[in-house]
Motif scaffolding. Structure first.
Motif, PDB file in Angstrom:
ATOM      1  N   HIS A   1       0.868  -1.180   0.000  1.00  0.00           N
ATOM      2  CA  HIS A   1       0.000   0.000   0.000  1.00  0.00           C
ATOM      3  C   HIS A   1       0.901   1.225   0.000  1.00  0.00           C
ATOM      4  N   ASP A   2       0.850   1.979  -1.067  1.00  0.00           N
ATOM      5  CA  ASP A   2       1.721   3.148  -1.194  1.00  0.00           C
ATOM      6  C   ASP A   2       1.262   4.253  -0.231  1.00  0.00           C
ATOM      7  N   LEU A   3       1.914   4.296   0.942  1.00  0.00           N
ATOM      8  CA  LEU A   3       1.568   5.292   1.962  1.00  0.00           C
ATOM      9  C   LEU A   3       2.666   6.351   2.087  1.00  0.00           C
ATOM     10  N   LEU A   4       3.528   6.440   1.059  1.00  0.00           N
ATOM     11  CA  LEU A   4       4.681   7.347   1.169  1.00  0.00           C
ATOM     12  C   LEU A   4       4.214   8.771   1.495  1.00  0.00           C
ATOM     13  N   GLY A   5       3.249   9.264   0.717  1.00  0.00           N
ATOM     14  CA  GLY A   5       2.760  10.632   0.921  1.00  0.00           C
ATOM     15  C   GLY A   5       2.128  10.802   2.294  1.00  0.00           C
ATOM     16  N   LEU A   6       1.259   9.854   2.660  1.00  0.00           N
ATOM     17  CA  LEU A   6       0.534   9.964   3.929  1.00  0.00           C
ATOM     18  C   LEU A   6       1.488   9.856   5.120  1.00  0.00           C
ATOM     19  N   ASN A   7       2.437   8.931   5.037  1.00  0.00           N
ATOM     20  CA  ASN A   7       3.366   8.765   6.152  1.00  0.00           C
ATOM     21  C   ASN A   7       4.206  10.016   6.392  1.00  0.00           C
ATOM     22  N   PHE A   8       4.523  10.744   5.328  1.00  0.00           N
ATOM     23  CA  PHE A   8       5.346  11.946   5.478  1.00  0.00           C
ATOM     24  C   PHE A   8       4.508  13.214   5.646  1.00  0.00           C
ATOM     25  N   SER A   9       3.176  13.069   5.586  1.00  0.00           N
ATOM     26  CA  SER A   9       2.336  14.257   5.705  1.00  0.00           C
ATOM     27  C   SER A   9       2.299  14.751   7.141  1.00  0.00           C
ATOM     28  N   LYS A  10       2.421  16.085   7.313  1.00  0.00           N
ATOM     29  CA  LYS A  10       2.392  16.653   8.669  1.00  0.00           C
ATOM     30  C   LYS A  10       1.002  16.550   9.261  1.00  0.00           C
ATOM     31  N   THR A  11      -0.003  16.433   8.401  1.00  0.00           N
ATOM     32  CA  THR A  11      -1.386  16.382   8.901  1.00  0.00           C
ATOM     33  C   THR A  11      -1.949  14.961   8.846  1.00  0.00           C
ATOM     34  N   GLY A  12      -1.102  13.987   8.613  1.00  0.00           N
ATOM     35  CA  GLY A  12      -1.566  12.592   8.539  1.00  0.00           C
ATOM     36  C   GLY A  12      -1.727  11.997   9.927  1.00  0.00           C
ATOM     37  N   TYR A  13      -0.757  11.202  10.338  1.00  0.00           N
ATOM     38  CA  TYR A  13      -0.861  10.519  11.621  1.00  0.00           C
ATOM     39  C   TYR A  13      -0.358  11.406  12.755  1.00  0.00           C
ATOM     40  N   GLN A  14      -1.011  11.262  13.917  1.00  0.00           N
ATOM     41  CA  GLN A  14      -0.683  12.087  15.081  1.00  0.00           C
ATOM     42  C   GLN A  14       0.806  11.938  15.417  1.00  0.00           C
ATOM     43  N   ASP A  15       1.508  13.074  15.495  1.00  0.00           N
ATOM     44  CA  ASP A  15       2.919  13.108  15.885  1.00  0.00           C
ATOM     45  C   ASP A  15       3.796  12.225  14.975  1.00  0.00           C
ATOM     46  N   MET A  16       3.380  12.062  13.736  1.00  0.00           N
ATOM     47  CA  MET A  16       4.174  11.307  12.740  1.00  0.00           C
ATOM     48  C   MET A  16       4.489   9.886  13.216  1.00  0.00           C
ATOM     49  N   TRP A  17       3.609   9.279  14.055  1.00  0.00           N
ATOM     50  CA  TRP A  17       3.961   7.998  14.680  1.00  0.00           C
ATOM     51  C   TRP A  17       4.167   6.886  13.651  1.00  0.00           C
ATOM     52  N   ARG A  18       3.375   6.958  12.585  1.00  0.00           N
ATOM     53  CA  ARG A  18       3.445   5.824  11.659  1.00  0.00           C
ATOM     54  C   ARG A  18       4.734   5.873  10.830  1.00  0.00           C
ATOM     55  N   LEU A  19       5.178   7.097  10.517  1.00  0.00           N
ATOM     56  CA  LEU A  19       6.458   7.217   9.816  1.00  0.00           C
ATOM     57  C   LEU A  19       7.596   6.710  10.712  1.00  0.00           C
ATOM     58  N   LYS A  20       7.540   7.091  11.984  1.00  0.00           N
ATOM     59  CA  LYS A  20       8.611   6.700  12.914  1.00  0.00           C
ATOM     60  C   LYS A  20       8.722   5.185  13.060  1.00  0.00           C
ATOM     61  N   GLU A  21       7.589   4.477  12.933  1.00  0.00           N
ATOM     62  CA  GLU A  21       7.641   3.013  12.997  1.00  0.00           C
ATOM     63  C   GLU A  21       8.559   2.457  11.905  1.00  0.00           C
ATOM     64  N   ASN A  22       8.682   3.207  10.815  1.00  0.00           N
ATOM     65  CA  ASN A  22       9.486   2.732   9.689  1.00  0.00           C
ATOM     66  C   ASN A  22      10.985   2.868   9.896  1.00  0.00           C
TER      67      ASN A  22
ATOM     68  N   LEU B   1      13.601   4.680  -1.430  1.00  0.00           N
ATOM     69  CA  LEU B   1      12.564   5.703  -1.579  1.00  0.00           C
ATOM     70  C   LEU B   1      12.385   6.621  -0.364  1.00  0.00           C
ATOM     71  N   MET B   2      12.396   6.043   0.831  1.00  0.00           N
ATOM     72  CA  MET B   2      11.937   6.819   1.986  1.00  0.00           C
ATOM     73  C   MET B   2      12.927   7.907   2.403  1.00  0.00           C
ATOM     74  N   LYS B   3      14.187   7.545   2.522  1.00  0.00           N
ATOM     75  CA  LYS B   3      15.184   8.560   2.936  1.00  0.00           C
ATOM     76  C   LYS B   3      15.290   9.646   1.849  1.00  0.00           C
ATOM     77  N   ALA B   4      15.257   9.209   0.601  1.00  0.00           N
ATOM     78  CA  ALA B   4      15.346  10.177  -0.510  1.00  0.00           C
ATOM     79  C   ALA B   4      14.170  11.151  -0.438  1.00  0.00           C
TER      80      ALA B   4
ATOM     81  N   LYS C   1      17.626  10.067   9.085  1.00  0.00           N
ATOM     82  CA  LYS C   1      17.311   8.732   9.614  1.00  0.00           C
ATOM     83  C   LYS C   1      17.491   7.644   8.547  1.00  0.00           C
ATOM     84  N   SER C   2      17.637   6.384   9.039  1.00  0.00           N
ATOM     85  CA  SER C   2      17.611   5.232   8.130  1.00  0.00           C
ATOM     86  C   SER C   2      16.223   4.625   8.198  1.00  0.00           C
ATOM     87  N   TYR C   3      15.747   4.179   7.067  1.00  0.00           N
ATOM     88  CA  TYR C   3      14.404   3.607   6.996  1.00  0.00           C
ATOM     89  C   TYR C   3      14.451   2.130   6.642  1.00  0.00           C
ATOM     90  N   ARG C   4      13.343   1.439   6.955  1.00  0.00           N
ATOM     91  CA  ARG C   4      13.234   0.033   6.614  1.00  0.00           C
ATOM     92  C   ARG C   4      13.359  -0.146   5.097  1.00  0.00           C
TER      93      ARG C   4
END
Ligand SMILES: NC(=O)c1ccc[n+]([C@@H]2O[C@H](COP(=O)([O-])OP(=O)(O)OC[C@H]3O[C@@H](n4cnc5c(N)ncnc54)[C@H](O)[C@@H]3O)[C@@H](O)[C@H]2O)c1
Length: 469
Positions: A219-240, A279-282, A300-303
């Motif tokens: 599921h291409d969540l690249l945009g949503l994971n990096f969105s400031k208005t997506g997940y509270q406190d960017m938690w889902r991006l940090k999981e990566n 993709l993610m770090k870039a 950061k380094s990403y999965r």
């Protein structure tokens, strides 16, 4: 008190070897061995929650915590099910609670509200007039909240994955067994229409012996994971920042049900491999060029973008699970079942086959649909589509759970399912970090997988709960 969940674990005494931290990350090889040894030792004490029926509840009084993107939909669905009373709502952020309270205006539900601190939910859970705590918070809160709820005498259900470390998986199992409270991970994909139909077909022997299954969360969540208005406190991006199959359960759950994992077969060991991150770090670096907010993410380094995990079962079968949330490609959970007599595959177009000639034609599929549509779909499938939630599967899941609680039936997904399916996260992390070496999968059922009954596909003893659309 700190908002930090790890701090909370320490203070609440939930911290143990492997809890603080994600999976095995940060532990030496010796410490990792200790975690595994500790897990195995825990096989001693047992009360089998698989097939356990708690006393009937005519009315299910619910408290819901986590009202971001996912929680409000659960509130809406629950509000339409007979015998549900939404008594309490909680979110860290008061404005999220207010919105949901507003959405319930004009209904019979008048919930009390809790917010403003990362621990406000404890006050809600401590009430003595709740039967079920429904959890839709970020991953790191699932186990602490579910464990606390069971200790306080409530059934617990949680969004996926219900645990992020092996130690958490064991805590859930031990607490559910000791308190005899249900602990259900809400794997909604088990209730999607094609998955339910193919489960019914597998049960009827249509595919013969299902010896291989494949599932995924692509599921291409690249945009949503990096969105400031997506997940509270960017938690889902940090999981990566972790590397492995971080979200295994959507693809895995339906495959495990069709292959009777925990109920006739068991996972034995797995091996896992991740590609590098292309993709993610870039993406983070590109965003940081014009927005300082992303500076810390750019370093950061990403999965790895694609993780592939392979499981061998005790009965010699195989399962492949993939996880990719950043590639520009269509959504897929794969859902492939391969047996001695036939196969099913859901994406890109649902198909059934009985030979190498190809997929069955539309009229042949129609005949199968008529024969294998399970009772739950006949009963609430159309209403579920109207109420919504991923095309109806979310509603079928909620309805079935409430119907089981009201009729004193075992839940379709028990604590062992939640623990096992979630354990793929930390186990795959270990394998990825160790050149894809294999690692044993703990048997959370302590051997009762050999005699546990497969998940019930009829509404026997239940099916009595009404719905108001
Ligand atoms: N099954 C599915 O199809 C599906 C779909 C989407 C999300 N999810 C899951 O649902 C969960 C929530 O995801 P989301 O998209 O709603 O995220 P989100 O960030 O939009 O919402 C999470 C909410 O939890 C609140 N929260 C955080 N810490 C809290 C605490 N300590 N106490 C009370 N509230 C707290 C936040 O304020 C936020 O409103 C996740 O586990 C996610 O994986 C599942």
């Amino acid at each position: 008190m700190s908002n930090n969940r790890r701090e909370f674990l320490k203070l609440s005494g939930l911290a143990g070897l492997g809890v603080v931290g994600t999976g095995f990350k940060g532990l030496s090889l010796e410490e990792q061995e200790q975690v595994l040894a500790q897990s195995k030792k825990k096989h001693a004490q047992r009360f089998n929650m698989s097939g356990y029926a708690a006393p009937k509840l005519e009315v299910v009084r619910v408290g819901i915590v986590g009202l971001g993107s996912r929680g409000p939909g659960a509130v809406n669905r629950l509000s339409k099910i007979e015998g549900v009373e939404i008594k309490a709502l909680c979110d860290l952020r008061p404005e999220m609670v207010d919105k949901v309270v507003k959405s319930l205006e004009g209904t019979s539900h008048k919930p009390e509200t809790y917010s403003g601190s990362a621990y406000a939910w404890k006050k809600m859970v401590d009430r003595d007039d709740l039967d079920l705590i429904y959890i839709a918070t970020p991953w790191e809160w699932h186990t602490p909240m579910a464990v606390y709820a069971m200790e306080a005498g409530k059934h617990a259900c949680s969004e996926v994955p219900i645990a992020v470390t092996l130690e958490e998986c064991w805590q859930l199992v031990e607490t559910s067994e000791r308190t005899k409270k249900h602990c259900m991970m809400m794997e909604n994909c088990c209730y999607d229409f094609f998955e339910l139909m193919t489960l019914n077909m597998a049960r009827d022997g249509f595919f013969g012996d299902v010896f291989h299954g494949e599932g995924a969360y692509i599921h291409d969540l690249l945009g949503l994971n990096f969105s400031k208005t997506g997940y509270q406190d960017m938690w889902r991006l940090k999981e990566n920042f972790r590397n492995g199959n971080l979200y295994p359960t959507h693809g895995l759950g339906p495959v495990c049900q069709a292959m009777n994992i925990n109920r006739g077969d068991q996972m034995d060991y797995l091996t896992s491999l991740s590609s590098n991150d292309f993709l993610m770090k870039a993406h983070a670096q590109k965003l940081a060029e014009t927005d300082n907010f992303y500076n810390s993410f750019a370093t950061k380094s990403y999965r790895g973008n694609m993780n592939t995990t392979m499981v061998k079962t005790k009965k010699g079968k195989s399962i492949m699970i993939q996880h990719d949330v950043s590639s520009p490609r269509p959504y897929s959970r794969i859902h492939l079942l391969s047996g001695t007599k036939g196969a099913a595959s859901k994406y890109p177009v649902p198909g059934i086959s009985t030979g190498h000639e190809g997929w069955l034609k539309a009229d042949e599929m129609k005949v199968l649909e008529e024969k294998y549509t399970p009772e739950i779909v006949k009963k609430v499938g159309e209403m579920a589509k109207q109420i919504g939630g991923h095309g109806g599967m979310d509603f079928m899941m909620d309805w079935r759970m409430i119907d089981c609680l009201r009729n004193g039936l075992p839940l379709d997904q028990d604590v062992y399912d939640g623990a096992l399916w979630s354990a793929i996260g930390p186990l795959s992390e270990w394998s990825v970090a160790n050149r894809s070496n294999s690692i044993d999968v703990p048997d959370f059922t302590a051997g009762s997988w050999e005699t546990n009954s497969p998940v019930e596909l009829t509404l026997k003893g239940g099916g009595t709960t009404g719905v108001s659309v």
